[in-house]
Design an enzyme around this catalytic site. Structure first.
Site, PDB file in Angstrom:
ATOM      1  N   ASP A 170      -7.990  -4.681  -0.257  1.00  8.25           N
ATOM      2  CA  ASP A 170      -8.517  -5.301  -1.468  1.00  8.25           C
ATOM      3  C   ASP A 170      -8.339  -6.814  -1.488  1.00  8.25           C
ATOM      4  O   ASP A 170      -8.993  -7.512  -2.269  1.00  8.25           O
ATOM      5  CB  ASP A 170      -7.823  -4.705  -2.709  1.00  8.25           C
ATOM      6  CG  ASP A 170      -8.002  -3.205  -2.796  1.00  8.25           C
ATOM      7  OD1 ASP A 170      -9.157  -2.765  -2.750  1.00  8.25           O
ATOM      8  OD2 ASP A 170      -7.008  -2.485  -2.901  1.00  8.25           O
ATOM      9  N   HIS A 224       0.857  -1.184   0.000  1.00 10.32           N
ATOM     10  CA  HIS A 224       0.000   0.000   0.000  1.00 10.32           C
ATOM     11  C   HIS A 224       0.888   1.228   0.000  1.00 10.32           C
ATOM     12  O   HIS A 224       1.990   1.220   0.569  1.00 10.32           O
ATOM     13  CB  HIS A 224      -0.893   0.002   1.251  1.00 10.32           C
ATOM     14  CG  HIS A 224      -2.007   0.996   1.194  1.00 10.32           C
ATOM     15  ND1 HIS A 224      -1.850   2.313   1.581  1.00 10.32           N
ATOM     16  CD2 HIS A 224      -3.300   0.874   0.776  1.00 10.32           C
ATOM     17  CE1 HIS A 224      -2.993   2.950   1.420  1.00 10.32           C
ATOM     18  NE2 HIS A 224      -3.881   2.118   0.935  1.00 10.32           N
TER      19      HIS A 224
END
Length: 430
Positions: A365, A308
């Protein structure tokens, strides 16, 4: 925020002092707003990795410690104690609603849930299998043309009306987009139902097989929308702020956010995770081979759902999504082989020095797509669900920008690296 100290910058023979600003959580940033005026120079920061483009009181994120708080409330507590509508109210209004405010807000959302009947014709004329995100973004901006009275209201009433319309009707648009995608008749919202109950019913109800609302799935939908509700100055939120800074109305700004979210590096990543897992299963790949491919510099393969931009530890939203996976699959009695692959991938990556050293942990996700899939939501709808969840965050940031004392149109500078001055050669001599 306060100016605690100053930073000294020396360029050649020139030395200037730049204010150092400190936020409420101790974050520090150097104020370079007068840098070009004082030195004639700008800063080079691709992707704005080191640039604070605004002050915000909405969301605090600490990527090193895995902390996410909205208006001071930890994401874990909001998921446990609140429904999505309460978190939406918190983000937009700045405080959690009491019981009366909660009911008033829900009632207002219900009153605004019906689309103008003429908008149904838009759905009918989209091509068969049109992507739901294309429909969602188009319909978001179209909403403004069906609400001309909003432009005639005072600013506060205008914002309240536009905000309520978007929060309620984009949910209806999302459900209608799904029905269009599936070739099924539209289902209208039911004023007796709450926000997430309505969303599920509008998507899955049928004249021949009425949809029975399952409390576990309703709670899961609330949690999924909450963990997507806001995430500081991400790509789509920055797009909303940037478009809003031009003076564009809330509808146009939200449409821009939806388009930005569509990309596979942003909101489309949960769909990319499912497609990756399906590819691993289809091709009969071993997880160890997949990890090896992901580490190979000359291999274009990417391990989706890991890493991320901000988090350098386990994404706190991923922990919540992982628990939701267990709860939803157990409730539905589903044994999903993709979840088995995902769990094995996670274990392999977290035990591999390559991923640990680079702080590539599972992000939000990685598991949300599996939950959506178990609930019967097709992959092309994953990003639409993300957009519905992120909507209150976008609205909150647009409102915050409107009241920002430093309000200026967004206009980044650049470092020009093109040709120097050239003379135009007449066409006949080229």
């Amino acid at each position: 925020m306060h100016k605690a100290t100053k930073a000294t910058l020396t360029i050649g023979d020139t030395t200037i002092e730049l204010p150092v600003l400190t936020g409420t959580e101790g974050e520090r940033t150097i104020d370079i707003s007068a840098l070009r005026k004082q030195t004639g120079m700008t800063t080079f920061d691709p992707g704005y990795v080191n640039t604070a483009a605004c002050q915000s009181a909405i969301t605090f994120l600490d990527g090193e410690k895995g902390i996410l708080r909205h208006r001071g409330y930890p994401i874990e507590q909001l998921v446990k104690e609140c429904e999505f509508v309460e978190v939406a109210y918190l983000l937009v209004h700045g405080a959690l609603p009491d019981k009366r405010q909660r009911e008033d807000f829900s009632s207002k959302l219900n009153r605004h849930s019906m689309l103008h009947e003429d908008m149904r014709f838009f759905f009918r004329n989209y091509p068969e299998r049109a992507h739901p995100m294309a429909i969602l973004s188009s319909m978001a901006i179209s909403l403004s043309t069906f609400c001309p009275e909003v432009e005639e209201m005072d600013v506060d009433a205008q914002v309240d009306e536009a905000m309520t319309t978007l929060l309620s009707q984009l949910r209806t648009i999302a459900a209608f987009s799904y029905r269009k995608f599936e070739g099924k008749p539209f289902v209208y919202p039911d004023h007796k139902l709450r926000y997430c109950e309505n969303l599920l019913k509008m998507m899955f109800d049928s004249p021949v097989e009425p949809y029975e609302l399952d409390p576990v799935l309703v709670r899961a939908m609330n949690a999924l929308l909450i963990i997507h509700a806001d995430h500081e100055q991400n790509c789509s939120t920055s797009a909303v702020r940037l478009v809003g800074s031009s003076g564009a109305n809330l509808f146009a700004s939200i449409a821009a956010g939806i388009c930005a979210l569509w990309g596979p590096k942003h909101g489309g990543a949960n769909q990319a995770v499912i497609e990756m897992l399906e590819g691993i299963r289809r091709d009969g790949l071993k997880v160890s081979d997949v990890v090896t491919r992901a580490k190979a510099k000359d291999n274009p393969f990417r391990l989706m759902g890991f890493g991320h931009r901000v988090y350098k530890t386990y994404d706190p939203r991923a922990r919540i999504a992982k628990k939701l996976c267990d709860q939803v699959l157990e409730r539905l009695g589903i044994k999903d082989p993709l979840l088995d692959i995902a769990l094995e991938l996670e274990q392999a990556a977290l035990a591999d020095d390559y991923f640990v050293e680079r702080k590539l942990y599972p992000n939000v996700d990685f598991y949300t797509g599996i939950v959506f899939r178990a609930m019967g939501i097709p992959t092309d709808m994953f990003t639409v669900m993300f957009a519905i969840g992120r909507l209150p965050g976008w609205i909150a940031h647009w409102i915050e920008w409107m009241n920002d004392p430093y309000q200026r149109i967004g206009r980044p500078r650049q470092l020009y690296v093109g040709p120097v001055t050239q003379d135009v050669v007449p066409l006949a001599k080229r």
